[in-house]
Design an enzyme around this catalytic site. Structure first.
Site, PDB file in Angstrom:
ATOM      1  N   ASP A 144       0.840  -1.197   0.000  1.00 53.55           N
ATOM      2  CA  ASP A 144       0.000   0.000   0.000  1.00 53.55           C
ATOM      3  C   ASP A 144       0.880   1.253   0.000  1.00 53.55           C
ATOM      4  O   ASP A 144       1.612   1.502   0.967  1.00 53.55           O
ATOM      5  CB  ASP A 144      -0.897  -0.015   1.243  1.00 53.55           C
ATOM      6  CG  ASP A 144      -2.113   0.880   1.102  1.00 53.55           C
ATOM      7  OD1 ASP A 144      -2.077   1.810   0.281  1.00 53.55           O
ATOM      8  OD2 ASP A 144      -3.103   0.646   1.816  1.00 53.55           O
ATOM      9  N   ASP A 145       0.840   2.016  -1.082  1.00 52.83           N
ATOM     10  CA  ASP A 145       1.613   3.262  -1.218  1.00 52.83           C
ATOM     11  C   ASP A 145       3.123   3.028  -1.271  1.00 52.83           C
ATOM     12  O   ASP A 145       3.904   3.933  -0.967  1.00 52.83           O
ATOM     13  CB  ASP A 145       1.306   4.244  -0.076  1.00 52.83           C
ATOM     14  CG  ASP A 145      -0.061   4.898  -0.194  1.00 52.83           C
ATOM     15  OD1 ASP A 145      -0.820   4.540  -1.111  1.00 52.83           O
ATOM     16  OD2 ASP A 145      -0.375   5.765   0.639  1.00 52.83           O
ATOM     17  N   CYS A 172      -5.790   4.222  -3.985  1.00 52.11           N
ATOM     18  CA  CYS A 172      -5.948   2.812  -3.638  1.00 52.11           C
ATOM     19  C   CYS A 172      -7.242   2.145  -4.086  1.00 52.11           C
ATOM     20  O   CYS A 172      -7.198   1.061  -4.672  1.00 52.11           O
ATOM     21  CB  CYS A 172      -5.755   2.625  -2.140  1.00 52.11           C
ATOM     22  SG  CYS A 172      -6.590   3.829  -1.124  1.00 52.11           S
ATOM     23  N   ARG A 220      -7.281  -1.127  -6.610  1.00 52.94           N
ATOM     24  CA  ARG A 220      -7.684  -2.458  -6.158  1.00 52.94           C
ATOM     25  C   ARG A 220      -8.848  -2.994  -6.978  1.00 52.94           C
ATOM     26  O   ARG A 220      -8.930  -4.201  -7.259  1.00 52.94           O
ATOM     27  CB  ARG A 220      -8.030  -2.404  -4.664  1.00 52.94           C
ATOM     28  CG  ARG A 220      -6.815  -2.157  -3.800  1.00 52.94           C
ATOM     29  CD  ARG A 220      -7.144  -1.584  -2.419  1.00 52.94           C
ATOM     30  NE  ARG A 220      -5.939  -1.016  -1.853  1.00 52.94           N
ATOM     31  CZ  ARG A 220      -5.058  -1.705  -1.124  1.00 52.94           C
ATOM     32  NH1 ARG A 220      -5.295  -2.974  -0.833  1.00 52.94           N
ATOM     33  NH2 ARG A 220      -3.966  -1.126  -0.670  1.00 52.94           N
ATOM     34  N   LYS A 236      -6.337  -5.635   3.848  1.00 57.32           N
ATOM     35  CA  LYS A 236      -7.182  -4.469   3.573  1.00 57.32           C
ATOM     36  C   LYS A 236      -8.116  -4.723   2.394  1.00 57.32           C
ATOM     37  O   LYS A 236      -7.693  -5.222   1.357  1.00 57.32           O
ATOM     38  CB  LYS A 236      -6.267  -3.267   3.283  1.00 57.32           C
ATOM     39  CG  LYS A 236      -6.970  -2.022   2.753  1.00 57.32           C
ATOM     40  CD  LYS A 236      -5.968  -0.901   2.562  1.00 57.32           C
ATOM     41  CE  LYS A 236      -6.560   0.285   1.820  1.00 57.32           C
ATOM     42  NZ  LYS A 236      -5.622   1.424   1.742  1.00 57.32           N
ATOM     43  N   HIS A 296     -11.213  -2.166   1.313  1.00 52.58           N
ATOM     44  CA  HIS A 296     -11.404  -0.805   0.785  1.00 52.58           C
ATOM     45  C   HIS A 296     -12.139  -0.770  -0.552  1.00 52.58           C
ATOM     46  O   HIS A 296     -11.855   0.066  -1.413  1.00 52.58           O
ATOM     47  CB  HIS A 296     -10.057  -0.078   0.666  1.00 52.58           C
ATOM     48  CG  HIS A 296     -10.203   1.420   0.759  1.00 52.58           C
ATOM     49  ND1 HIS A 296      -9.171   2.289   0.485  1.00 52.58           N
ATOM     50  CD2 HIS A 296     -11.272   2.196   1.086  1.00 52.58           C
ATOM     51  CE1 HIS A 296      -9.581   3.531   0.647  1.00 52.58           C
ATOM     52  NE2 HIS A 296     -10.856   3.499   1.016  1.00 52.58           N
ATOM     53  N   SER A 302     -10.589   2.704  12.685  1.00 53.84           N
ATOM     54  CA  SER A 302     -10.511   3.414  11.413  1.00 53.84           C
ATOM     55  C   SER A 302     -10.096   4.865  11.618  1.00 53.84           C
ATOM     56  O   SER A 302     -10.640   5.571  12.465  1.00 53.84           O
ATOM     57  CB  SER A 302     -11.872   3.378  10.711  1.00 53.84           C
ATOM     58  OG  SER A 302     -11.906   4.296   9.632  1.00 53.84           O
ATOM     59  N   HIS A 326       1.662   2.405   4.010  1.00 56.84           N
ATOM     60  CA  HIS A 326       0.685   3.488   4.127  1.00 56.84           C
ATOM     61  C   HIS A 326       0.711   4.060   5.545  1.00 56.84           C
ATOM     62  O   HIS A 326       0.869   3.327   6.521  1.00 56.84           O
ATOM     63  CB  HIS A 326      -0.708   2.936   3.804  1.00 56.84           C
ATOM     64  CG  HIS A 326      -1.763   3.970   3.558  1.00 56.84           C
ATOM     65  ND1 HIS A 326      -2.193   4.847   4.533  1.00 56.84           N
ATOM     66  CD2 HIS A 326      -2.492   4.258   2.446  1.00 56.84           C
ATOM     67  CE1 HIS A 326      -3.141   5.626   4.029  1.00 56.84           C
ATOM     68  NE2 HIS A 326      -3.339   5.294   2.764  1.00 56.84           N
ATOM     69  N   ASP A 348      -0.141  -0.772  -4.956  1.00 60.47           N
ATOM     70  CA  ASP A 348      -1.357  -0.201  -5.545  1.00 60.47           C
ATOM     71  C   ASP A 348      -1.117   1.135  -6.238  1.00 60.47           C
ATOM     72  O   ASP A 348      -1.848   1.502  -7.158  1.00 60.47           O
ATOM     73  CB  ASP A 348      -2.469  -0.077  -4.496  1.00 60.47           C
ATOM     74  CG  ASP A 348      -2.094   0.822  -3.321  1.00 60.47           C
ATOM     75  OD1 ASP A 348      -0.914   1.205  -3.181  1.00 60.47           O
ATOM     76  OD2 ASP A 348      -2.999   1.134  -2.515  1.00 60.47           O
ATOM     77  N   ASN A 349      -0.101   1.881  -5.821  1.00 62.12           N
ATOM     78  CA  ASN A 349       0.237   3.170  -6.444  1.00 62.12           C
ATOM     79  C   ASN A 349       1.557   3.634  -5.850  1.00 62.12           C
ATOM     80  O   ASN A 349       2.171   2.926  -5.046  1.00 62.12           O
ATOM     81  CB  ASN A 349      -0.867   4.219  -6.218  1.00 62.12           C
ATOM     82  CG  ASN A 349      -1.380   4.293  -4.797  1.00 62.12           C
ATOM     83  OD1 ASN A 349      -2.496   3.863  -4.506  1.00 62.12           O
ATOM     84  ND2 ASN A 349      -0.571   4.821  -3.886  1.00 62.12           N
ATOM     85  N   LYS A 406       1.410   9.799  -5.393  1.00 64.80           N
ATOM     86  CA  LYS A 406       0.007   9.438  -5.221  1.00 64.80           C
ATOM     87  C   LYS A 406      -0.896  10.636  -5.513  1.00 64.80           C
ATOM     88  O   LYS A 406      -0.553  11.770  -5.204  1.00 64.80           O
ATOM     89  CB  LYS A 406      -0.202   8.945  -3.790  1.00 64.80           C
ATOM     90  CG  LYS A 406      -1.599   8.430  -3.483  1.00 64.80           C
ATOM     91  CD  LYS A 406      -1.662   7.877  -2.065  1.00 64.80           C
ATOM     92  CE  LYS A 406      -3.053   7.338  -1.740  1.00 64.80           C
ATOM     93  NZ  LYS A 406      -3.112   6.756  -0.377  1.00 64.80           N
TER      94      LYS A 406
END
Length: 443
Positions: free
Chosen positions: A45-46, A85, A89, A140, A142, A174, A228, A285-286, A309
């Site tokens: 993630d990231d 994200c 995904r 995750k 999302h 969260s 992330h 993802d990015n 991002k």
């Protein structure tokens, strides 16, 4: 003596025994060759393009991912269909560009009641399940908070993780991307409560899944939340980086924790004799979020790439990708053929999609898709990203941000520092025509 009695048995010579043994061994090898391979997909993630040692990092320690690169194929032009994200995904799991999935931006609290991955879009898990695979998601999600959009309704036989976009890794509450201020952790279809640093718990859960699933085949999607933000790591992960600036040490610790999870998964596969029967894909993802979080911009790295991002510059959409496919990929191979997350449904699950291609030729050392065109559209008003479009074909990339057109030669200028549209008007015009035609076909 009746026929078939002891005296009627025909002696078996040593040569015949060897032939029979060879036949049995050959049949076993044939069954092994025909056995469907396990598939494990690990999504970071990231994670930035320059955050791994095998992609040039001099500060992060990633021995397990570097070893995976040495054992398999490293992609140098692997893209996300989105610089954020949720749509990334969605593209990964459906093989479709974001505009065809119902998820074109980050899913936030305003989407809690009804937003999510289109119920008309089958997922990679759906395709694997139809092929007789057991399917599992750890990590995750999302892609929708309300019940119809949750993993157990989208092709997964089991789920262990959190539904929203970002959690506090210690309390598991969260901090954004759905149900802010509440727990979103689930095991199966039921809410769950655990104690501990979530990324460590995730690694343990992935290992337990592998160890408890000897009846193959299975598809395991490990959606790892690191690196992330929030910037959090236990002391045991930070200690090796104490000489660094404090925040940089925590980020390096988070990348090291991600790397260790990959190592733990590999070790479990080797212990269970599954390593050479398992396809292992690692991707992000990015790119790193250096444009969105200026205070943390120096922590992650998109290498030589511009932007990050939330942007369609290379730093936002080009990310690491590693693949080991027994009998297909070759150790230490590198490919520059453009590819993206939408390609993995046709490649791994064998289901053709409108926006992906089968990369098995590339995995085996071929160059399929080298001159393909990839398209993007993105906008995010919350972080003030203007409506942006991009198309890449071959070495050329056309980028339109807020109506301003730029052309880049990515072979000569990977960092997108020089706009060469004026010097190449025909190329810019041709790519813009292709881009406009693509936009006109969008829903």
């Amino acid at each position: 003596m009746p026929a078939g009695g002891p005296d009627s048995r025909v002696p078996i010579s040593a040569m015949t025994r060897r032939q029979l043994a060879a036949g049995v061994a050959g049949a076993g090898a044939l069954r092994a060759a025909r056995r469907k391979p396990n598939v494990i997909l690990i999504l970071a993630d990231d994670l930035g393009f320059g955050d791994l040692g095998c992609y040039g990092s001099k500060t992060n320690r990633t021995p397990h991912l570097d070893r995976l690169a040495a054992d398999g194929l490293r992609f140098t032009n692997h893209y996300s269909p989105s610089p954020v994200c949720s749509p990334a995904r969605a593209g990964l799991l459906t093989g479709l560009a974001p505009d065809h999935t119902g998820v074109t931006g980050v899913l936030r609290e305003e989407h809690d009641a009804a937003g999510g991955l289109s119920l008309q879009s089958p997922t990679m898990a759906d395709h694997f399940r139809r092929r007789g695979y057991r399917t599992a998601l750890i990590g995750k999600w999302h892609l929708g908070m309300s019940e119809p959009f949750r993993p157990m309704r989208r092709g997964f036989d089991s789920f262990w993780g959190f539904l929203n976009g970002v959690i506090d890794y210690n309390t598991h509450v969260s901090t954004g991307g759905g149900w802010r201020g509440r727990r979103t952790t689930f095991e199966g279809a039921e809410p769950a409560v655990w104690a501990g640093y979530f990324p460590d718990l995730l690694a343990g859960q992935a290992v337990r899944f592998i160890e408890s699933n000897r009846a193959e085949p299975y598809f395991l999607y490990v959606a790892h939340p690191l690196p992330h933000l929030p910037l959090q790591a236990p002391e045991k992960w930070i200690e090796p980086f104490r000489g660094m600036q404090p925040d940089r040490a925590v980020y390096a610790a988070m990348v090291a924790c991600l790397d260790a999870a990959v190592g733990a998964i590999r070790e479990a596969l080797e212990r269970r004799g599954q390593w050479d029967r398992t396809i292992l894909l690692f991707a992000s993802d990015n790119g790193w979020a250096k444009q969105v979080t200026p205070a943390f911009a120096p922590l992650g790295s998109n290498g030589p790439l511009r932007g990050g991002k939330y942007e369609l510059y290379e730093g936002g959409i080009r990310a690491p990708c590693l693949l080991r496919w027994p009998g297909v990929t070759r150790p230490g191979d590198v490919t520059a053929s453009p590819s993206w997350l939408c390609d993995w449904v046709p490649t791994l699950a064998g289901h053709a999609t409108a926006d992906g291609i089968d990369l098995r030729d590339v995995a085996a050392g071929g160059s399929r898709g080298r001159n393909r065109a990839l398209f993007w559209r993105f906008e995010d008003k919350l972080v003030k990203t203007p409506l942006s479009y991009a198309v890449r074909q071959g070495k050329w990339k056309l980028l339109i941000v807020g109506g301003q057109r730029r052309l880049f030669d990515l072979e000569a200028d990977e960092s997108e520092s020089a706009d060469v549209a004026a010097a190449n008007p025909d190329i810019a015009a041709r790519l813009e025509r292709r881009l406009r035609a693509w936009v006109e076909r969008l829903p």
